[in-house]
Design an enzyme around this catalytic site. Structure first.
Site, PDB file in Angstrom:
ATOM      1  CE1 TYR A  72      -4.215   1.842   0.370  1.00 14.31           C
ATOM      2  CE2 TYR A  72      -2.730   3.418   1.406  1.00 14.31           C
ATOM      3  CZ  TYR A  72      -3.927   3.295   0.958  1.00 14.31           C
ATOM      4  OH  TYR A  72      -4.552   4.174   0.726  1.00 14.31           O
ATOM      5  CG  PHE A 124      -6.265  17.690 -24.246  1.00 11.40           C
ATOM      6  CD1 PHE A 124      -6.393  17.117 -25.632  1.00 11.40           C
ATOM      7  CD2 PHE A 124      -6.747  16.743 -23.350  1.00 11.40           C
ATOM      8  CE1 PHE A 124      -7.058  16.194 -25.889  1.00 11.40           C
ATOM      9  CE2 PHE A 124      -7.526  15.669 -23.938  1.00 11.40           C
ATOM     10  CZ  PHE A 124      -7.729  15.341 -24.926  1.00 11.40           C
ATOM     11  CG  ASP A 125     -10.613  17.353 -24.411  1.00  6.94           C
ATOM     12  OD1 ASP A 125      -9.551  16.925 -24.331  1.00  6.94           O
ATOM     13  OD2 ASP A 125     -11.752  16.478 -25.111  1.00  6.94           O
ATOM     14  CG  ASP A 214      -0.598  18.652 -20.991  1.00  8.13           C
ATOM     15  OD1 ASP A 214      -0.430  17.430 -21.406  1.00  8.13           O
ATOM     16  OD2 ASP A 214      -1.903  19.003 -21.374  1.00  8.13           O
ATOM     17  CB  ALA A 216       0.245  14.273 -23.278  1.00 10.26           C
ATOM     18  CE  LYS A 257      -3.023  11.107 -24.225  1.00 10.09           C
ATOM     19  NZ  LYS A 257      -3.491  11.301 -23.227  1.00 10.09           N
ATOM     20  CG  HIS A 449     -15.495  15.780 -27.491  1.00  6.97           C
ATOM     21  ND1 HIS A 449     -15.339  16.320 -26.246  1.00  6.97           N
ATOM     22  CD2 HIS A 449     -14.585  14.849 -27.226  1.00  6.97           C
ATOM     23  CE1 HIS A 449     -14.299  15.988 -25.690  1.00  6.97           C
ATOM     24  NE2 HIS A 449     -13.785  14.866 -26.078  1.00  6.97           N
TER      25      HIS A 449
HETATM   26  N1  F0G Z   1      -3.034  16.678 -22.264  1.00  5.02           N
HETATM   27  C1  F0G Z   1      -3.025  16.333 -23.553  1.00  5.02           C
HETATM   28  C2  F0G Z   1      -2.148  16.986 -24.322  1.00  5.02           C
HETATM   29  C3  F0G Z   1      -3.670  15.206 -23.960  1.00  5.02           C
HETATM   30  O1  F0G Z   1      -3.618  14.844 -25.431  1.00  5.02           O
HETATM   31  C4  F0G Z   1      -4.356  14.342 -23.127  1.00  5.02           C
HETATM   32  C5  F0G Z   1      -5.112  13.284 -23.607  1.00  5.02           C
HETATM   33  C6  F0G Z   1      -4.357  14.929 -21.672  1.00  5.02           C
HETATM   34  C7  F0G Z   1      -3.749  15.902 -21.321  1.00  5.02           C
HETATM   35  C8  F0G Z   1      -5.182  14.125 -20.686  1.00  5.02           C
HETATM   36  O2  F0G Z   1      -4.600  12.896 -20.348  1.00  5.02           O
HETATM   37  O3  F0G Z   1      -6.212  11.159 -21.080  1.00  5.02           O
HETATM   38  O4  F0G Z   1      -4.437  10.486 -19.659  1.00  5.02           O
HETATM   39  O5  F0G Z   1      -6.410  12.149 -18.860  1.00  5.02           O
HETATM   40  N2  F0G Z   1      -5.433  12.960 -24.528  1.00  5.02           N
HETATM   41  C9  F0G Z   1      -5.867  12.002 -25.318  1.00  5.02           C
HETATM   42  C10 F0G Z   1      -6.194  12.131 -26.757  1.00  5.02           C
HETATM   43  C11 F0G Z   1      -7.381  11.555 -24.539  1.00  5.02           C
HETATM   44  O6  F0G Z   1      -6.867  11.199 -27.334  1.00  5.02           O
HETATM   45  O7  F0G Z   1      -5.685  13.153 -27.430  1.00  5.02           O
HETATM   46  P1  F0G Z   1      -5.691  11.670 -20.152  1.00  5.02           P
END
Ligand code: F0G
Length: 457
Positions: A72, A124-125, A214, A216, A257, A449
């Protein structure tokens, strides 16, 4: 004769995929309300919805899964994860989270207050969602050239220093941090140059604003710096990554990613105060600070994934495959965000379906047509994803309307790329017969979306 380039790996395990008929797909898409997120994965032949959590792990990663320490607290897996991140990124404090948006949730819960302004190169969204749900404002400061899909620039994801200066100047004392997204997903997987990273950090620091990266697709960004930016050809990816983060204050990461795992994320930072602040939100949301929503085996697989995907050969294999698909589209004259991005090709839907008005969502319409054509599931990164303006509640039609063909890492071969390109060509050839788009029947107030229900017009 020059020996051609080939993948830096071979295949040991396969997963069957199924073809379907057009009649079946018509029925399934209708049942899914013309939203491909609502399809069942088994109704998809080639899945380009995302490169997130869909990569194929290596034999080393799978063997690390067997070595996971599931204690844990204080598991050896955590220390392996933490030391790898400290070494690769150069940060002092690391908090695991179950994915990227969870890292955003923990960090932003601590840092974002109502009314704050958070500039970024196309958030990102989920990042935007986490800002706007806290009644703060996400302001895009990407270079305006990124909106011209036909313009070839090596670092089209860059921050506009001019726009950023304006936001920082006009919002003094109200900017808790800036988000630098590498690569810039929303603008087409476009990289940010080392020079721009350094200038952005220097400018923010002049205004006492910390920079959160960010991360990813940080490794893909480093590949582009190595191959496109003067002075980096002879540096290793790992050296470039250290330099990219040298002036940044913190990072949020979706390990799904560039760490090539199915689930995972983290926050890393230099500031002890932020670390203490984040701990308070990590524990109730994600779990104790040495596991943060992850299994010990996941932490091990992430550490191994970060290690191997910051090697040049692995990245070259990946990015050359995306370029291969781009060259096919060039052959067929299909317009996309140029040059090809790191993780995906973003087809310019507005240009392809130029007779369909914005109000009928050309990108979403093209997504549906590609699925109907060959069972290929891509994803709209456009007007649907842009959501509504939080104040006026009007649709945001001021950005790009793209169809993203997102390539999972180490999953498909170039034969699959040929199928994707041929299917898209067929749709492209009959584009003038597609006269109407889609209409929203139901939508969620935020991040619509994923669940939106549509009607074909
Ligand atoms: N930042 C970026 C640039 C991303 O592309 C994503 C996720 C996230 C943050 C969030 O990360 O999914 O692990 O919570 N992008 C995916 C996409 C979902 O399809 O581009 P997550």
């Amino acid at each position: 004769m020059e020996i051609p380039f080939a993948e830096a790996w071979k295949i040991k395990m396969i997963e069957p995929i199924k073809k379907s008929t057009r009649e079946q797909r018509e029925q399934w898409l209708k049942e899914a309300h013309y939203n491909v997120f609502q399809l069942k994965a088994e109704q998809v032949y080639i899945d380009l919805l995302t490169d997130s959590g869909t990569g194929a792990m290596s034999q080393e990663q799978w063997s690390q899964m067997m070595l996971g320490d599931e204690s844990y607290a204080g598991a050896t897996s955590f220390y392996k994860f933490e030391s790898t991140i400290k070494r690769i990124f150069g940060f002092d404090y690391v908090i695991p989270t179950h994915q990227g948006r969870a890292a955003e949730n923990v960090l932003f819960s601590y840092l974002v207050k109502e009314g704050n302004v958070i500039p970024g190169n196309a958030h990102f969204d989920t990042t935007k969602g986490h800002i706007e749900s806290r009644k703060a404002f996400a302001i895009d400061v990407t270079i305006p050239e990124a909106n011209d899909t036909q313009l070839e620039l090596p670092f089209k994801g860059n921050v506009s220093i001019e726009l950023l200066t304006k936001v920082l100047e006009e919002n003094k004392g109200n900017v808790p941090f800036m988000v630098l997204t590498i690569t810039n997903n929303t603008k087409g997987g476009q990289p940010v140059s080392m020079q721009n990273i350094k200038e952005t950090c220097a400018l923010c620091h002049k205004y006492n604003v910390p920079v959160v990266v960010d991360s990813a697709r940080f490794a893909e960004n480093a590949y582009f710096i190595k191959t496109r930016e003067e002075g980096y050809q002879n540096k290793t990816i790992k050296e470039i990554v250290r330099e990219m983060y040298a002036q940044a204050d913190a990072a949020t990461m979706s390990c799904k990613k560039d760490a090539i795992v199915n689930m995972g994320g983290f926050i890393a930072m230099r500031n002890k105060e932020w670390f203490e602040g984040c701990k308070l939100f990590c524990i109730p949301f994600e779990g104790y600070i040495t596991y943060g929503g992850l299994n010990g085996r996941d932490l091990n697989a992430i550490a191994q994934g970060l290690e191997e995907n910051t090697e040049f050969d692995m990245l070259e294999t990946r990015i050359k495959q995306v370029e291969y698909l781009a060259h096919k589209l060039d052959e067929y004259g299909i317009p996309y965000q140029r040059p090809a991005g790191g993780h995906a090709i973003f087809v310019d839907a507005d240009r392809v379906l130029d007779q369909i008005p914005k109000e009928e969502f050309p990108g979403q319409t093209l997504t549906c047509e590609l699925y109907l054509e060959a069972g290929i599931r891509a994803c709209e990164i456009g007007y649907m994803l842009a959501d509504r303006d939080p104040i006026t509640r009007e649709n945001r039609f001021n950005g790009l309307d793209l169809l993203r063909l997102c390539i999972p890492r180490r999953v498909y071969t170039n034969n699959h790329m040929d199928v994707i390109a041929a299917a898209l060509k067929n749709v492209y050839d009959r584009r003038h017969e597609i006269k109407r788009g889609v209409e929203i029947v139901w939508e969620a107030p935020l991040m619509r979306h994923f669940t939106v229900q549509l009607r074909k017009l």
